[in-house]
Design a protein around this motif. Structure first.
Motif, short mmCIF file in Angstrom:
data_model
loop_
_atom_site.label_atom_id
_atom_site.label_comp_id
_atom_site.label_asym_id
_atom_site.label_seq_id
_atom_site.Cartn_x
_atom_site.Cartn_y
_atom_site.Cartn_z
N VAL A 2 -11.38 -15.50 -1.63
CA VAL A 2 -9.97 -15.90 -1.58
C VAL A 2 -9.36 -15.52 -0.23
O VAL A 2 -8.61 -16.29 0.37
CB VAL A 2 -9.18 -15.26 -2.74
N VAL A 3 -9.71 -14.34 0.26
CA VAL A 3 -9.15 -13.85 1.53
C VAL A 3 -9.89 -14.43 2.73
O VAL A 3 -9.28 -14.96 3.66
CB VAL A 3 -9.18 -12.31 1.57
N ALA A 4 -11.19 -14.34 2.71
CA ALA A 4 -11.98 -14.68 3.90
C ALA A 4 -12.24 -16.17 4.06
O ALA A 4 -12.35 -16.67 5.18
CB ALA A 4 -13.32 -13.93 3.87
N LYS A 48 -5.08 -8.08 0.73
CA LYS A 48 -5.33 -7.46 2.04
C LYS A 48 -4.47 -6.22 2.26
O LYS A 48 -4.56 -5.58 3.31
CB LYS A 48 -5.06 -8.49 3.16
N GLY A 49 -3.61 -5.88 1.29
CA GLY A 49 -2.76 -4.71 1.43
C GLY A 49 -1.58 -4.92 2.34
O GLY A 49 -1.02 -3.95 2.86
N ILE A 86 0.82 -1.20 0.00
CA ILE A 86 0.00 0.00 0.00
C ILE A 86 0.87 1.27 0.00
O ILE A 86 0.36 2.37 0.16
CB ILE A 86 -0.95 0.02 1.22
N SER A 87 2.18 1.10 -0.19
CA SER A 87 3.07 2.25 -0.31
C SER A 87 2.66 3.11 -1.49
O SER A 87 2.32 2.60 -2.54
CB SER A 87 4.51 1.77 -0.50
N PRO A 88 2.67 4.44 -1.36
CA PRO A 88 2.28 5.32 -2.46
C PRO A 88 3.09 5.06 -3.73
O PRO A 88 2.57 5.14 -4.83
CB PRO A 88 2.56 6.72 -1.91
N ARG A 89 4.39 4.75 -3.58
CA ARG A 89 5.19 4.55 -4.78
C ARG A 89 4.87 3.23 -5.46
O ARG A 89 5.39 2.94 -6.53
CB ARG A 89 6.67 4.63 -4.45
N TYR A 104 -6.48 -10.38 -10.66
CA TYR A 104 -7.11 -10.76 -9.38
C TYR A 104 -7.23 -12.26 -9.20
O TYR A 104 -7.15 -12.77 -8.08
CB TYR A 104 -8.48 -10.08 -9.25
N THR A 105 -7.40 -13.01 -10.29
CA THR A 105 -7.54 -14.47 -10.18
C THR A 105 -6.25 -15.15 -9.74
O THR A 105 -6.28 -16.29 -9.26
CB THR A 105 -7.98 -15.07 -11.52
N HIS A 106 -5.12 -14.47 -9.89
CA HIS A 106 -3.83 -15.07 -9.57
C HIS A 106 -3.13 -14.34 -8.42
O HIS A 106 -2.00 -14.70 -8.08
CB HIS A 106 -2.92 -15.04 -10.80
N ARG A 107 -3.77 -13.37 -7.82
CA ARG A 107 -3.10 -12.52 -6.85
C ARG A 107 -3.14 -13.13 -5.46
O ARG A 107 -4.16 -13.60 -4.99
CB ARG A 107 -3.74 -11.14 -6.84
#
Length: 340
Positions: free
Chosen positions: A283-285, A245-246, A225-228, A236-239
């Motif tokens: 995927v996350v939950a 979750k950042g 989540i760094s600005p740079r 998204y299917t492979h992430r």
């Protein structure tokens, strides 16, 4: 305009900026036409032997641009350069997110100084284009080796060619070798998927499209989540779930993507169906992963042997995934178990 990513993170240590009033290139030093970073011209494949990429494109040597594909941040052409066939990529300016498109261009160069059989080689890159080659919507141009016009996604979804165990294992090993090399140089690709793996005429896989990549500092992870790193996206299917979750990114994010890609090589199917937001949440939950338990391919003895590798690669915890270094022995063990 300077790169949003520090230039020192993108250039080889032995490449130093110097003033040049000739061909325009990387935006580090000013002159009348723009800016440049000059390095010695190096012929391709014996004509211009190359350990490093060049930051100067000799536009008069560029011939016959033929479109071969396009994506979210650019278009790719087949061309002739210094008598050799090359791929030319124009990174376009995204009107909705100019910063992201600029970061995508500079991220493409994270692996430019690396040479490996399973990575597409960068020949030259520039942010300035002469009027005769002008494209007002372009942020920069990258010349790369021309691998071919086929990628793994086309083989998986559009081809009638057999994709047996020996073949998909060979492809998987090619990708693993490419990732091992990238990770050993602290480059994380962050968009590993079949469409970003090109097939050469010798049927060798080469990892391409570094527009989401990141160069890590020694011993460090980077906050996604760094600005740079606002360009960090991927498919998204492979992430990996930690990126969704950042959380901090690491090379293990590529291993997760590799696991999804391996499942596709085995099944020749898309990993998920349904609404994008539902997939991201699940995927996350709920640790949603492509079907293994009920998929007919994995009900056979051969299929059951593949399950442990997939499960390790797409573990919810990055520390539980194998490294790229560990992937190759796992794939060789799988090959032996399959009797190949």
């Amino acid at each position: 305009m300077p790169s949003p990513i520090p230039v020192t993170r993108l250039l080889p240590k032995d490449m130093c900026p110097c003033l040049d009033i000739g061909t325009c290139s990387s935006p580090l030093t000013k002159h009348s036409f723009g800016t440049t970073l000059q390095v010695p011209v190096q012929r391709l494949h014996g004509k211009v032997a190359s350990r490093l990429w060049s930051t100067v494109i000799h536009w008069k040597e560029l011939r016959a641009l033929v479109p071969v594909g396009s994506g979210g941040f650019g278009s790719v052409y087949k061309a002739e350069y210094l008598g050799e066939t090359v791929a030319l990529k124009r990174v376009k300016k995204c009107t909705k997110n100019t910063l992201a498109s600029r970061q995508s261009f500079w991220a493409e160069l994270n692996a430019a100084h690396l040479r490996h059989t399973n990575i597409v080689r960068v020949i030259a890159a520039t942010t300035c284009v002469p009027p005769d080659f002008g494209d007002e919507g372009s942020i920069g141009t990258i010349l790369m080796e021309f691998v071919g016009s086929r990628n793994l996604q086309q083989i998986i979804s559009e081809s009638a060619e057999p994709l047996g165990e020996d073949r998909w294992l060979r492809y998987a090993s090619d990708i693993a070798r490419g990732l091992r090399f990238l990770h050993s140089h602290r480059v994380v690709h962050l968009d590993v998927k079949p469409a970003n793996v090109l097939l050469s005429s010798a049927d060798v896989c080469k990892i391409a499209d570094f527009g989401c990549s990141v160069k890590l500092d020694h011993g460090c992870e980077v906050s996604s989540i760094s600005p740079r790193l606002s360009h960090v996206g991927g498919t998204y299917t492979h992430r990996a779930p930690e990126l969704l979750k950042g959380e901090a990114l690491s090379p293990q994010a590529d291993i997760f993507s590799f696991g999804i890609t391996l499942w596709q090589l085995i099944t020749r199917e898309q990993p998920y169906t349904g609404d994008r937001q539902h997939v991201l949440y699940a995927v996350v939950a709920h640790s949603l992963r492509p079907s293994v338990q009920d998929h007919p391919v994995f009900l056979s003895e051969q299929g059951r042997l593949c399950r442990p590798v997939l499960s390790r690669c797409w573990s919810a915890e990055g520390r539980c995934r194998p490294s790229a270094e560990e992937l190759l022995p796992l794939l060789e063990q799988l090959r032996a178990q399959l009797g190949l």
